[in-house]
Design a protein around this motif. Structure first.
Motif, PDB file in Angstrom:
ATOM      1  N   SER A 277       4.156  -4.761   4.499  1.00  0.00           N
ATOM      2  CA  SER A 277       2.696  -4.806   4.017  1.00  0.00           C
ATOM      3  C   SER A 277       2.230  -3.285   4.001  1.00  0.00           C
ATOM      4  O   SER A 277       1.026  -3.198   3.466  1.00  0.00           O
ATOM      5  CB  SER A 277       2.149  -5.853   5.106  1.00  0.00           C
ATOM      6  OG  SER A 277       2.699  -5.689   6.419  1.00  0.00           O
TER       7      SER A 277
ATOM      8  N   ASP B  55       2.832  -1.830   0.816  1.00  0.00           N
ATOM      9  CA  ASP B  55       2.042  -2.592  -0.234  1.00  0.00           C
ATOM     10  C   ASP B  55       0.613  -2.319  -0.450  1.00  0.00           C
ATOM     11  O   ASP B  55       0.222  -2.318  -1.496  1.00  0.00           O
ATOM     12  CB  ASP B  55       2.323  -4.110   0.192  1.00  0.00           C
ATOM     13  CG  ASP B  55       3.738  -4.532  -0.160  1.00  0.00           C
ATOM     14  OD1 ASP B  55       4.362  -3.960  -0.941  1.00  0.00           O
ATOM     15  OD2 ASP B  55       3.931  -5.811   0.200  1.00  0.00           O
ATOM     16  N   GLY B  56       0.093  -2.040   0.734  1.00  0.00           N
ATOM     17  CA  GLY B  56      -1.278  -1.410   0.658  1.00  0.00           C
ATOM     18  C   GLY B  56      -1.493  -0.194  -0.159  1.00  0.00           C
ATOM     19  O   GLY B  56      -2.400  -0.010  -0.707  1.00  0.00           O
TER      20      GLY B  56
ATOM     21  N   ALA C 287      -1.249  -1.160  -3.760  1.00  0.00           N
ATOM     22  CA  ALA C 287      -2.706  -1.713  -4.251  1.00  0.00           C
ATOM     23  C   ALA C 287      -3.602  -0.631  -4.465  1.00  0.00           C
ATOM     24  O   ALA C 287      -4.423  -0.525  -5.594  1.00  0.00           O
ATOM     25  CB  ALA C 287      -3.173  -2.659  -3.016  1.00  0.00           C
TER      26      ALA C 287
ATOM     27  N   LEU D 104      -1.644 -11.578   7.774  1.00  0.00           N
ATOM     28  CA  LEU D 104      -1.215 -11.262   6.450  1.00  0.00           C
ATOM     29  C   LEU D 104      -2.235 -11.808   5.248  1.00  0.00           C
ATOM     30  O   LEU D 104      -2.512 -11.237   4.305  1.00  0.00           O
ATOM     31  CB  LEU D 104       0.291 -11.656   6.040  1.00  0.00           C
ATOM     32  CG  LEU D 104       1.077 -11.001   7.023  1.00  0.00           C
ATOM     33  CD1 LEU D 104       2.596 -11.389   6.732  1.00  0.00           C
ATOM     34  CD2 LEU D 104       0.841  -9.222   6.810  1.00  0.00           C
ATOM     35  N   LYS D 105      -2.610 -13.202   5.655  1.00  0.00           N
ATOM     36  CA  LYS D 105      -3.411 -13.794   4.746  1.00  0.00           C
ATOM     37  C   LYS D 105      -4.936 -13.210   4.788  1.00  0.00           C
ATOM     38  O   LYS D 105      -5.481 -12.766   3.763  1.00  0.00           O
ATOM     39  CB  LYS D 105      -3.608 -15.393   4.927  1.00  0.00           C
ATOM     40  CG  LYS D 105      -2.656 -16.223   4.516  1.00  0.00           C
ATOM     41  CD  LYS D 105      -2.940 -17.660   4.844  1.00  0.00           C
ATOM     42  CE  LYS D 105      -1.558 -18.403   4.581  1.00  0.00           C
ATOM     43  NZ  LYS D 105      -1.862 -20.091   4.602  1.00  0.00           N
TER      44      LYS D 105
ATOM     45  N   TRP E 154      -5.317  -9.970   5.606  1.00  0.00           N
ATOM     46  CA  TRP E 154      -4.937  -8.712   5.030  1.00  0.00           C
ATOM     47  C   TRP E 154      -5.113  -8.465   3.799  1.00  0.00           C
ATOM     48  O   TRP E 154      -5.565  -7.814   3.059  1.00  0.00           O
ATOM     49  CB  TRP E 154      -3.724  -8.048   5.712  1.00  0.00           C
ATOM     50  CG  TRP E 154      -3.248  -7.048   4.895  1.00  0.00           C
ATOM     51  CD1 TRP E 154      -3.647  -5.508   5.118  1.00  0.00           C
ATOM     52  CD2 TRP E 154      -2.179  -6.995   3.825  1.00  0.00           C
ATOM     53  NE1 TRP E 154      -3.123  -4.772   4.132  1.00  0.00           N
ATOM     54  CE2 TRP E 154      -2.128  -5.379   3.490  1.00  0.00           C
ATOM     55  CE3 TRP E 154      -1.301  -7.985   3.217  1.00  0.00           C
ATOM     56  CZ2 TRP E 154      -1.140  -5.180   2.575  1.00  0.00           C
ATOM     57  CZ3 TRP E 154      -0.503  -7.538   2.423  1.00  0.00           C
ATOM     58  CH2 TRP E 154      -0.308  -6.306   2.170  1.00  0.00           C
ATOM     59  N   ARG E 155      -4.538  -9.745   3.086  1.00  0.00           N
ATOM     60  CA  ARG E 155      -4.496  -9.822   1.331  1.00  0.00           C
ATOM     61  C   ARG E 155      -6.034 -10.135   1.054  1.00  0.00           C
ATOM     62  O   ARG E 155      -6.398  -9.406   0.042  1.00  0.00           O
ATOM     63  CB  ARG E 155      -3.687 -10.958   1.169  1.00  0.00           C
ATOM     64  CG  ARG E 155      -3.571 -11.153  -0.262  1.00  0.00           C
ATOM     65  CD  ARG E 155      -3.060 -10.199  -1.113  1.00  0.00           C
ATOM     66  NE  ARG E 155      -1.895  -9.293  -0.884  1.00  0.00           N
ATOM     67  CZ  ARG E 155      -1.227  -8.610  -1.386  1.00  0.00           C
ATOM     68  NH1 ARG E 155      -2.201  -7.556  -2.083  1.00  0.00           N
ATOM     69  NH2 ARG E 155      -0.149  -7.965  -0.748  1.00  0.00           N
TER      70      ARG E 155
ATOM     71  N   ILE F 165      -7.636  -6.717   1.142  1.00  0.00           N
ATOM     72  CA  ILE F 165      -6.991  -5.822   0.153  1.00  0.00           C
ATOM     73  C   ILE F 165      -7.624  -6.375  -1.208  1.00  0.00           C
ATOM     74  O   ILE F 165      -8.168  -5.507  -2.168  1.00  0.00           O
ATOM     75  CB  ILE F 165      -5.452  -5.907  -0.086  1.00  0.00           C
ATOM     76  CG1 ILE F 165      -4.875  -5.135   1.049  1.00  0.00           C
ATOM     77  CG2 ILE F 165      -5.042  -5.162  -1.524  1.00  0.00           C
ATOM     78  CD1 ILE F 165      -4.865  -3.583   0.831  1.00  0.00           C
ATOM     79  N   ASP F 166      -7.638  -7.610  -1.550  1.00  0.00           N
ATOM     80  CA  ASP F 166      -8.015  -7.971  -2.946  1.00  0.00           C
ATOM     81  C   ASP F 166      -9.346  -8.191  -3.295  1.00  0.00           C
ATOM     82  O   ASP F 166      -9.621  -7.904  -4.274  1.00  0.00           O
ATOM     83  CB  ASP F 166      -7.090  -9.313  -2.995  1.00  0.00           C
ATOM     84  CG  ASP F 166      -5.632  -9.302  -3.320  1.00  0.00           C
ATOM     85  OD1 ASP F 166      -5.212  -8.020  -3.370  1.00  0.00           O
ATOM     86  OD2 ASP F 166      -4.957 -10.076  -2.979  1.00  0.00           O
TER      87      ASP F 166
ATOM     88  N   ASN G 251      -7.960  -0.863   1.700  1.00  0.00           N
ATOM     89  CA  ASN G 251      -6.475  -0.592   2.090  1.00  0.00           C
ATOM     90  C   ASN G 251      -6.446  -0.236   3.565  1.00  0.00           C
ATOM     91  O   ASN G 251      -6.571   0.839   3.906  1.00  0.00           O
ATOM     92  CB  ASN G 251      -5.574   0.362   1.420  1.00  0.00           C
ATOM     93  CG  ASN G 251      -4.261   0.554   2.035  1.00  0.00           C
ATOM     94  OD1 ASN G 251      -3.731  -0.401   2.444  1.00  0.00           O
ATOM     95  ND2 ASN G 251      -3.559   1.753   1.788  1.00  0.00           N
TER      96      ASN G 251
END
Length: 513
Positions: free
Chosen positions: A27, A30-31, A34, A383-384, A386-387, A390-391, A396
């Protein structure tokens, strides 16, 4: 002719090429992806992702650009510096330019408050901090060996230290109950766990100041570490890349100071990793440093440095800059002041939204506590969240689980890699998100309250109904008992007989003879 996938050709490749030991699937990286796919720009893309996952220092680049303008002779690419072109452009020994190593040694001492000095002959150049870590791993351990590392720790250590060397990192779990401070008990526990699993521990890897916590180690903790590695006869790697980025110089204590104070410690077990990426804000220059008290390590690392040399042009420019004592003194002081100002402004902004951070005085980031926003205390819930950040929030930030933090809900947030205007945009987004979550929580609480009240009402009605039915049943049974009687010779005799235990010879049925 088509191309086969890597997995189909894995038998043709090395384990490094076919595997994913680089860690790009985490992750943490991954950030970055993004952000790269939708980068924020105040004019052309104001709704893009703001990069707060990269520990870069852009706050004092104006000072460096100003110095370069005033000293064109420092670059071989200017008319004033062209006379040095041949000397710098030709092949250089991988020991590094003597003038640069000398200037770097002075700067490293100054960054630590002038309380320690460094020997230029013990300095080895490397391609950034990444190269320094990998070279030390190659020098100190064999594939399958392990280093202990306090959690949470910098995610890229798994790449830098382990990927190509085959060395492992084993966590020393630390907790928020004592602000993630390393303890002797945690050290011993991690070491014994490795021993029981037949893993050879070759040392301890730590960052001071800490990445991601932004805290510094106190004297007692450093002494505990030094005593531990001396007793176990293992190495200690101190990553001090943020030593010149401490807001309060009195708060930082380099391991080098303790080695000078206590001669009983075996210096040959101690190694320092440093770079100019953080304190000078020059990660693109790829200047990494290994400083070891072990002559054999210095010799081996210097030979290995030929695989990741710092360009002589970079060394030439920086040797001029770092030899300017007036500039370096001004820069370090101003860097601390600007970092302190940005840190205070950012953390006070978070506090207005009810968001707390771990107290810190160093580094380019804060350790943000979002545990109140988790729906459950799990890594998956983190993580949910964090998503969503991000989204939806378009920031980030890096989740604590990517730093091997054992407690869900912590996030590293970098604050020095943007201008003031972008920081305020980021703070507004965080504030809007916090308000939205609180509103949803309030609405949920109201809805939950109504559901609870309804359930209480339904329960009360049920109890009333059951009570009424019970009372009616009691009255019926009373009448039923009174109706039982025995007829003898025309007289009526009351017979109190249980309705549940009727006799085979009921008094209401005339017995036959």
């Amino acid at each position: 002719m088509g191309y086969q996938s890597v997995s189909e050709n894995s038998h043709l490749l090395s384990r490094i090429a076919a595997g994913d030991g680089h860690g790009e699937n985490s992750s943490y990286f991954d950030g970055w992806k993004a952000y790269d796919s939708n980068p924020f720009h105040p004019v052309s893309n104001p709704g893009g992702v703001i990069q707060m996952g990269l520990a870069e220092n852009l706050l004092c680049l104006d000072l460096i650009k100003e110095w370069i303008k005033e000293h064109p002779e420092a670059s071989i690419c200017t008319e004033e510096g062209l006379n040095y072109f041949e000397a710098v452009a030709n092949f250089q020994d991988y020991h590094g330019l003597p003038s640069f190593r000398q200037a770097l040694a002075r700067f490293m001492g100054k960054a630590r408050g002038g309380r320690v000095s460094f020997n230029p002959d013990s300095i080895v150049m490397s391609g950034g901090g990444t190269g320094a870590q990998e070279t030390l791993a190659f020098c100190l351990a064999d594939p399958g060996d392990a280093f202990l590392v306090p959690t949470p720790y910098y995610p890229a250590f798994d790449r830098d230290f382990c990927w190509r060397t085959g060395v492992r990192l084993l966590p020393i779990n630390c907790f928020s109950s004592n602000n993630f401070k390393l303890t002797k008990a945690a050290l011993e526990s991690a070491y014994e766990t490795a021993r029981k699993n037949n893993i050879r521990v070759k040392g301890v890897l730590m960052t001071n100041p800490s990445n991601p916590l932004g805290t510094t180690m106190d004297r007692d903790t450093l002494n505990t570490l030094l005593t531990f590695v001396n007793q176990k006869r293992i190495h200690l790697i101190c990553d001090e890349v943020f030593s010149g980025s401490v807001f309060n110089q009195a708060d930082f204590l380099s391991v080098c100071e303790l080695l000078d104070e206590e001669p009983s410690y075996d210096k040959s077990l101690i190694h320092i990793a440093y770079s100019l990426s953080k304190d000078l804000g020059l990660p693109g220059f790829r200047v990494g440093v290994i400083y070891s008290y072990n002559d054999t390590v210095v010799k081996c690392a210097r030979r290995m440095s030929s695989f990741g040399l710092v360009s002589s042009q970079t060394q030439h420019l920086l040797s001029h800059m770092l030899n300017d004592d007036d500039f370096t003194s001004k820069y370090l002081a101003e860097n601390k002041r600007r970092l302190h100002t940005r840190h205070e402004e950012f953390t006070s902004g978070l506090e207005k939204f009810g968001i707390k951070c771990l107290p810190s005085t160093a580094g380019l980031f804060i350790w943000m506590d979002l545990r109140q926003f988790l729906k459950e205390n799990t890594e998956n819930a983190e993580l949910k969240l964090w998503r969503v950040i991000i989204d939806d929030v378009k920031l980030n930030v890096s989740p604590g689980s990517s730093f091997r933090c054992t407690e869900p809900g912590w996030f590293r947030v970098c604050f020095a890699n943007m201008d003031d205007a972008t920081m305020h945009v980021a703070l507004k987004r965080i504030g809007d998100f916090a308000d939205k979550v609180k509103d949803e929580t309030t609405q949920l609480d109201d809805a939950t309250m109504h559901v609870a009240l309804k359930r209480i009402g339904d329960f009360a009605d049920k109890v009333k109904d059951e009570t009424t039915q019970l009372q009616q049943k009691k009255r019926f049974n009373k009448k039923l008992r009174l109706s039982f009687c025995r007829i003898n010779d025309g007289g009526i005799t009351q017979h109190l007989m249980s309705p549940h235990l009727q006799s085979p010879r009921s008094p209401l049925v005339k017995a036959s003879h």
